[in-house]
Each structure stands twice: as structure tokens, then as C-alpha cells.
Design an enzyme around this catalytic site. Sequence first.
Site, PDB file in Angstrom:
ATOM      1  CG  HIS A 204     -89.115-110.021 -57.465  1.00 20.70           C
ATOM      2  ND1 HIS A 204     -88.610-110.663 -58.569  1.00 20.70           N
ATOM      3  CD2 HIS A 204     -90.135-109.260 -57.915  1.00 20.70           C
ATOM      4  CE1 HIS A 204     -89.318-110.297 -59.640  1.00 20.70           C
ATOM      5  NE2 HIS A 204     -90.264-109.463 -59.251  1.00 20.70           N
TER       6      HIS A 204
ATOM      7  CB  CYS B 179     -92.176-106.631 -59.102  1.00 17.54           C
ATOM      8  SG  CYS B 179     -93.460-107.864 -59.361  1.00 17.54           S
TER       9      CYS B 179
ATOM     10  CB  THR C  54     -84.645-108.936 -60.061  1.00 17.31           C
ATOM     11  OG1 THR C  54     -84.514-109.505 -58.773  1.00 17.31           O
ATOM     12  CG2 THR C  54     -86.095-109.048 -60.479  1.00 17.31           C
TER      13      THR C  54
END
Lengths: 164, 207
Positions: free
Chosen positions: A46, A29, A23
Amino acid sequence: MVKAHHVGMADIIVVTSPEMLITLGLGSCIGLVLYDQTAKVAGMAHIMLPDSRGASAKALEKPGKFADTAVPTLIEMVCAKGAVRSRLKAKFAGGSQMFALPGAETDFLAVGARNAKETADLLKKAGIQVVNSDVGGNKGRTVEFSTVDWMLAVKILGKGKIEI
Amino acid sequence: MDLRDFSNLQLDAMREVGNIGAGNAATALSVMLSRTVDMAVPKAELVSIYELSEYYGDPLTEVAAVFVRSDGDFSCSLIFFQAEEDAQALVDLMLMQQMGMGPEGVPDEMRDSVLTEVGNIILSSFLNAVNVLIGGAHSISVPGVAHDMMGSVLQVVASIFGQSGEHALIVDTTLAVGDLDRNVSGKIVLLPDPGSLEILFGKLQVL
């Protein structure tokens, strides 16, 4: 060349060893990984927001978006690929606060801390051991999970890389 | 109001709001630097929050971003962001113009303070023009600054809009400083609170 999967915002992706999960640019997040080393299965969610209360039916089509929908869905998805629930372990990173505005009503900027807390609470409730986590602060993170050594590499701009 | 129900007229109105705000911001920057500042035609778009972190290109691009929050009749958040090297070039220009200082020996804290203030003035000028247009009163927060990956900065936007839906309304324009050897530009991004749009559209008579 090992195949690497990019986990976009609100996505959940499950892979088997030796594939990687990546990611890029996590801010508030959370990148949550659940893995079973024996079954050689890992999945990453995520997570954008702490809870789905008040969300529309449309939003719930993306269970990865909220911590309270992402955790059970991720558990289900890794188990469907052969992981055994009692063997699952967790690692996660993210949940930073990119901007601080002293004196302003900015609860919405502190969503990172709530994401991290909610994720930790939900894992505890589900009885999943958190091996390690790297959360908070005010810097973005890029994370890569290896299903070879089961380490989560966390890169922060200007601070280099750590492995948890 | 549901962002998906926007009419073309309303998106045009948002573009015009962007135009008026950015015009004032460009003037402010031009005065501060004593240079021409070019302004691109503003865009107003509905963007999926899931695609936001890559909306402006590679999410790993290093950017400098100034963020302010405005509360009032038209509540919104605003971001001024630039590629990190553009931000540093802008700081050099500002130090030279305002204080006659070269880039040498200026501590990082001071450079950051200059950057934050430039961003603050640009965003405040933008908001002032918008509030004059709609006859509204507003207050602006102190600015926050971040130097980080573009994807991480844009996640802030995604999480603001994500609480109420799947789309973000983004009004943006690019300012570029003229008469330089290198390109120095930055983007102003206006993020209206979904709840404040009805007030704005009411005042602009496009509800």
C-alpha cells in the site's frame, strides 16, 4: 470462509492461495500486487508516496510507504515465500487526485499521478510484466485481490466493480 | 519543527486556534441558515499517518468533503467534511433559507455548487479569525469538493504529512445545526503545514 488480509497504509503483506488481500478506500495511494501463479504466492504493498529521497531513518522502517522502497521489498518478500522472480506478474490500482483546486499551488494534491508513474517505471526497470492497472481519475477505490483466479477487483463508489 | 516535540502548551495553543476559528465559522453558518449552530470543544491531536484513514471511523463511510488551501504567514490546508446524507440535508436547508426552494427539481450541479460554497464560507471564516488572531495575511484557494469514501479523502491528509514525517497534526471541531428533526453536522479539520507552525507559535508566544 477464505481468510482476507487488510493491507493498511504503508503495509506490505504476502499470502498464499487461497487467501485474499484487501485495501479499503485507496485515494492517491497505490495498491500494488505481485504474484506467482505457479508458486501460488501473492503480496500487496500500500504505497503512499513516490520516492524516499529526504525521508528520515524512521520513515524507512516502513518500506511500503514509498514506491522506490516498496517495489524491491515486495519482490524480496514474495520470493522469500516461494515465488520465483522471473515468473512474477504485477497488477495495481489507485493514484487518483481527490481534490482539484484550479489556480492554486497544489502539486501535493497530484501525488497520486506521481505514485502511479513511479510504480510503473520501477516495475519496468525490475523487468516485471504489468498485466493490468487501473489508475488516475478523481475517485477513491477499494481493491480485493483473489489468489484463486488472480483477479484484482476494483470498486469505485457509484460506479460499481470492475475486474482487472 | 518536529511534530513529536510538541509541548502541552503548544497543543493547548492549537486547540485555542481551533476554538477561535470554529467560533467564527459557526457564526457564519448560523447567519446563513438563520438557525442556531452548536460547536463542540475543539481537539488538537498528533495522529500516526498510518492510522489516519480510520481515525474518524469506518473508512468506507460515504462523505462529502470541501478542501481549501491557504498560503500566507500561516500556511495550511483545511477540510470541511460531512456524512453524505448530512451534506445533502445541509444543501436542502440552504436552498430553502436563501432561495425559498424545496429540494425538488434542483439539478445535482447546483446542489454541489451550494455545498462547495457553504464549505468555502465556513473554512474562509475559520481562517479569517485565525489570521486576525495572529495578525497575519493570507490568501485562500478556490475550494475543491469530493464525494467519496472517508478513507480516500483522509489519504490526502496522510500524503501531505507523510512527506515530512510519520505524524499529522490535526485540529478539529464539529458544528451541528440546531432545532432540526435530524442531526446535521460537519467536521472542520485544520492541517497546518509543519513549516508554518514555528511562525504561528512565535506569534502566540508559545515557541
